[in-house]
Design a protein around this motif. Structure first.
Motif, PDB file in Angstrom:
ATOM      1  N   ALA A 154      33.153  -3.462 -87.099  1.00  0.00           N
ATOM      2  CA  ALA A 154      32.531  -3.716 -88.394  1.00  0.00           C
ATOM      3  C   ALA A 154      31.669  -4.961 -88.235  1.00  0.00           C
ATOM      4  N   THR A 155      30.431  -4.865 -88.689  1.00  0.00           N
ATOM      5  CA  THR A 155      29.488  -5.973 -88.511  1.00  0.00           C
ATOM      6  C   THR A 155      28.994  -6.463 -89.861  1.00  0.00           C
ATOM      7  N   LEU A 156      29.259  -7.709 -90.153  1.00  0.00           N
ATOM      8  CA  LEU A 156      28.707  -8.327 -91.361  1.00  0.00           C
ATOM      9  C   LEU A 156      27.724  -9.399 -90.907  1.00  0.00           C
ATOM     10  N   CYS A 157      26.447  -9.131 -91.124  1.00  0.00           N
ATOM     11  CA  CYS A 157      25.412 -10.072 -90.700  1.00  0.00           C
ATOM     12  C   CYS A 157      25.306 -11.143 -91.780  1.00  0.00           C
ATOM     13  N   MET A 158      25.563 -12.373 -91.396  1.00  0.00           N
ATOM     14  CA  MET A 158      25.732 -13.449 -92.375  1.00  0.00           C
ATOM     15  C   MET A 158      24.473 -14.308 -92.437  1.00  0.00           C
ATOM     16  N   ALA A 159      23.619 -14.036 -93.428  1.00  0.00           N
ATOM     17  CA  ALA A 159      22.406 -14.846 -93.587  1.00  0.00           C
ATOM     18  C   ALA A 159      22.787 -16.325 -93.598  1.00  0.00           C
ATOM     19  N   GLN A 160      22.043 -17.105 -92.839  1.00  0.00           N
ATOM     20  CA  GLN A 160      22.407 -18.506 -92.637  1.00  0.00           C
ATOM     21  C   GLN A 160      22.550 -19.277 -93.948  1.00  0.00           C
ATOM     22  N   ASP A 161      21.590 -19.098 -94.855  1.00  0.00           N
ATOM     23  CA  ASP A 161      21.646 -19.851 -96.113  1.00  0.00           C
ATOM     24  C   ASP A 161      22.782 -19.359 -97.008  1.00  0.00           C
ATOM     25  N   VAL A 162      23.054 -18.066 -96.975  1.00  0.00           N
ATOM     26  CA  VAL A 162      24.104 -17.504 -97.836  1.00  0.00           C
ATOM     27  C   VAL A 162      25.487 -17.988 -97.397  1.00  0.00           C
TER      28      VAL A 162
END
Ligand code: TPP
Ligand code: MG
Length: 615
Positions: A183-191
């Motif tokens: 499972a991949t959750l791409c974590m936007a840096q600012d978020v």
């Protein structure tokens, strides 16, 4: 109104992961044994800060290479039969991209791992941020889109509240025996750094148990009918037997009904090697016993296997003439090869089958045939693994030495090169999960990094990594991580000066030796050898080079006594492999060539393909 807690998205991820529990043998343990992390600007301030505060409940480990750490996580989950797992966080761009190969490994092997690559700013304020690839035509694309085909759940977190639905779905996939994979959750840096008022109930501890679906009644009765009339039944045990923790059930089934069991790469160690019904490996790298039984069986019950080409002899060996029943939790697999599908959990379905079969046993003639074939094969293994006086030992001889040094509870780890085939044939496993082979992707570099994950999963079992010089050179940096974390590995490096198995394959396809062994690659200096023992020592391991199988066995005894990772290097012959056993493998040979050997190989290839079943 529900009580809320104000957290950043990164803090919420970490808090949520720490609250997930798993039930293993009635014990309640954390679902996530830890989080691997290599930080960069894409995750250090967000996830890095959150992990620091949670380090007591969700420990953070640092590795040297993102692929290596994710491979360790994947191996950990495999060794835990998918009941416990790890998360991995990277920065954006290259750090994230480095992890894609490991996602492929997890995907093909159906193994759970939570990947948390950093992603570009959701706000796009600083665009293009350092390491952003910039697509000219699509503003929503980042490096992390490469994870899509190798993830079973993929999401990009561009608002903190998306976690409320995305995280539970990720956990659902990771703990679902049917859908299991990365499972991949791409974590936007600012978020990652943005706060939100999350409901407190979101973080309530939750215990996950792997579900065991029973088979459909009609499918069950069809399979039962076939099995109960079988005179010459055979079981092919795949990785699903281990994942379902069905090994004891399988052993009892085999003994009670006198059904021999052949094992795939992922399924090996389902049976102790000396069980009277253990016929050994099956397929391209199969034992003569299993492969003969496959050809002569009237009913084959495949359990928890994808039936990849190495298992089926590229469809020239299995299904043959026999009726094939595919017991698998995933309908995708159960439907392959026009098999009689039996969708369900392996353990539960085998229990139901054995109860319904009552006093059924295979025919006495088949029992005698099985016993004779197994005896013959055991003799062939003894012969292949005995030391000879050859100047350079074969892989088989080295396997014999390592196997004699290993005890029945120990674990051997491998993935690529000539070793997987030889180990599949020759390694004698004493206990479940004692054979850990990554042969879905056969990913060079998995061996040491994966060995580390296995050791973290089983700190009380000795872990023997067997690795070729090629795989060692491709990725060895987590050897230092094993030293740093005090997770001891016993590594045997087989130095045959190059890509031995691909050189052999090249020659078998009519090719000239080219670009595989060091002596056949473009090299401008004569002495292109590598001091592997010196290299391992520089990473903090204890190491030695040995000159014979006898010396190898003595060195492995010293390694067993050692507290620290121990590397033993031995030179080997790149040419010999075990001739006994085996089956055809489909590797496409050029239809036209100026080389006569290629034309001859093509003619044999066309001939061999005539045995290949279609569809
Ligand atoms: C990442 C990756 N790249 C390429 C391959 C193709 N490949 C399979 S085995 C092999 C050579 C392995 O060399 P070594 O580890 O020395 O083992 P040997 O073949 O000599 O036994 C190659 C290049 C692979 N499996 N994985
Ligand atoms: Mg090699």
């Amino acid at each position: 109104m529900e009580k809320t807690i104000r957290l950043t998205a990164a803090q919420a991820v970490v808090r949520y992961l720490a609250a997930q529990r798993s039930e293993i043998d009635s014990a309640d343990v954390p679902l996530f044994a830890g989080c691997w992390g290599i930080f960069g600007h894409g995750n250090v301030a967000g996830l890095g800060e959150a992990l620091y505060h949670a380090r007591e409940t969700l420990p953070t480990f640092r590795a040297h290479n993102e692929q290596g750490m994710a491979l360790a996580a994947v191996a950990f989950a495999k060794a835990k039969n998918r009941r416990q797992m790890m998360a991995c966080t990277t920065s954006i761009g290259p750090g994230a991209a480095n992890m894609v190969t490991a996602a492929g490994v997890a995907h093909v092997n159906r193994l759970p791992v939570l990947l948390l690559p950093g992603d570009v700013f959701a706000s796009r304020r600083p665009d293009p941020v350092l390491q952003q690839i910039e697509d000219f035509n699509d503003a929503t694309v980042s490096v992390n889109d490469c994870f899509r085909p190798v993830s079973r759940w993929w999401d990009r977190i561009t608002r903190p509240e998306q976690l409320l639905t995305s995280l539970p779905r990720a956990i659902q996939v990771l703990t679902d025996p049917v859908d299991c994979g990365p499972a991949t959750l791409c974590m936007a840096q600012d978020v990652q750094a943005e706060a939100y008022d999350y409901p407190e109930s979101f973080f309530r501890p939750q215990t996950h148990r792997i579900r065991r679906p029973a088979p459909d009644a009609d499918e069950f009765s069809r399979a039962l009918d076939l099995l109960s009339k079988a005179e010459r039944p055979l079981i092919i045990a795949g990785g699903g037997v281990l994942y379902s923790e069905a090994t004891e059930t399988l052993r009892e089934f085999a003994a009670k009904h006198a059904v021999p069991v052949a094992e795939t790469q992922a399924g090996k160690s389902s049976m102790p090697w000396d069980h009277p019904q253990a016929a050994g490996s099956v397929g391209v790298t199969g034992s003569s016993a299993s492969n003969t039984l496959v050809r002569e069986a009237d009913v084959i019950l495949a359990v928890g296997t994808r039936l990849q080409d190495f298992t089926t002899g590229s469809r020239a060996l299995v299904p043959g003439e026999a009726a094939l029943i595919q017991l698998n939790i995933q309908a995708f697999d159960a439907g392959k090869h026009r098999a009689v599908p039996l969708v369900g959990d392996a353990k539960r379905t085998l229990e139901d089958l054995t109860a319904a079969l009552g006093g059924y046993r295979s025919s006495p003639v088949w029992q005698q045939r099985t016993a004779a074939l197994i005896e013959e094969w055991n003799g062939a293994v003894d012969q292949a693994t005995s030391p000879t006086n050859a100047q350079l030992p074969s892989d088989a001889e080295v396997i014999g030495g390592v196997n004699r040094a290993a005890q029945s509870d120990d674990i051997v780890v491998c993935a690529a090169g000539g070793l997987p085939g030889e180990l599949h044939k020759l390694w004698r496993s004493g206990s479940p999960n004692g054979y850990h082979m990554e042969y879905g992707f056969s990913c060079m570099g998995y061996e040491i990094a994966g060995g580390l994950g296995v050791k973290m999963a089983h700190p009380d079992r000795e872990v023997f990594v067997m690795v070729g010089d090629g795989s060692y050179m491709m990725m060895n940096s987590e050897l230092q991580t094993s030293v740093m974390l005090g997770r001891k590995l016993i590594v045997t490096v087989l130095d045959n000066r190059g890509f031995g198995c691909i050189n052999r394959l090249q020659r078998a396809c009519g090719g000239e030796s080219f670009n595989n062994l060091i002596r056949n690659v473009d090299h401008r200096v004569d002495e292109s050898w590598i001091d592997f023992a010196g290299h391992a020592r520089s990473l903090g391991a204890i190491s030695e080079k040995v000159a014979s199988i006898a010396e190898l066995e003595q060195a492995l005894q010293r390694a067993r006594q050692s507290e620290r990772s121990y590397v033993v290097v031995i030179d080997t012959d790149p040419m010999p492999t075990t001739e006994a056993g085996g089956a055809w493998w489909d590797v496409a040979v050029p239809e036209v060539s100026e080389r006569g050997q290629v034309r001859d190989a093509h003619a044999s290839y066309i001939e061999a393909r005539r045995d290949q079943a279609q569809g």
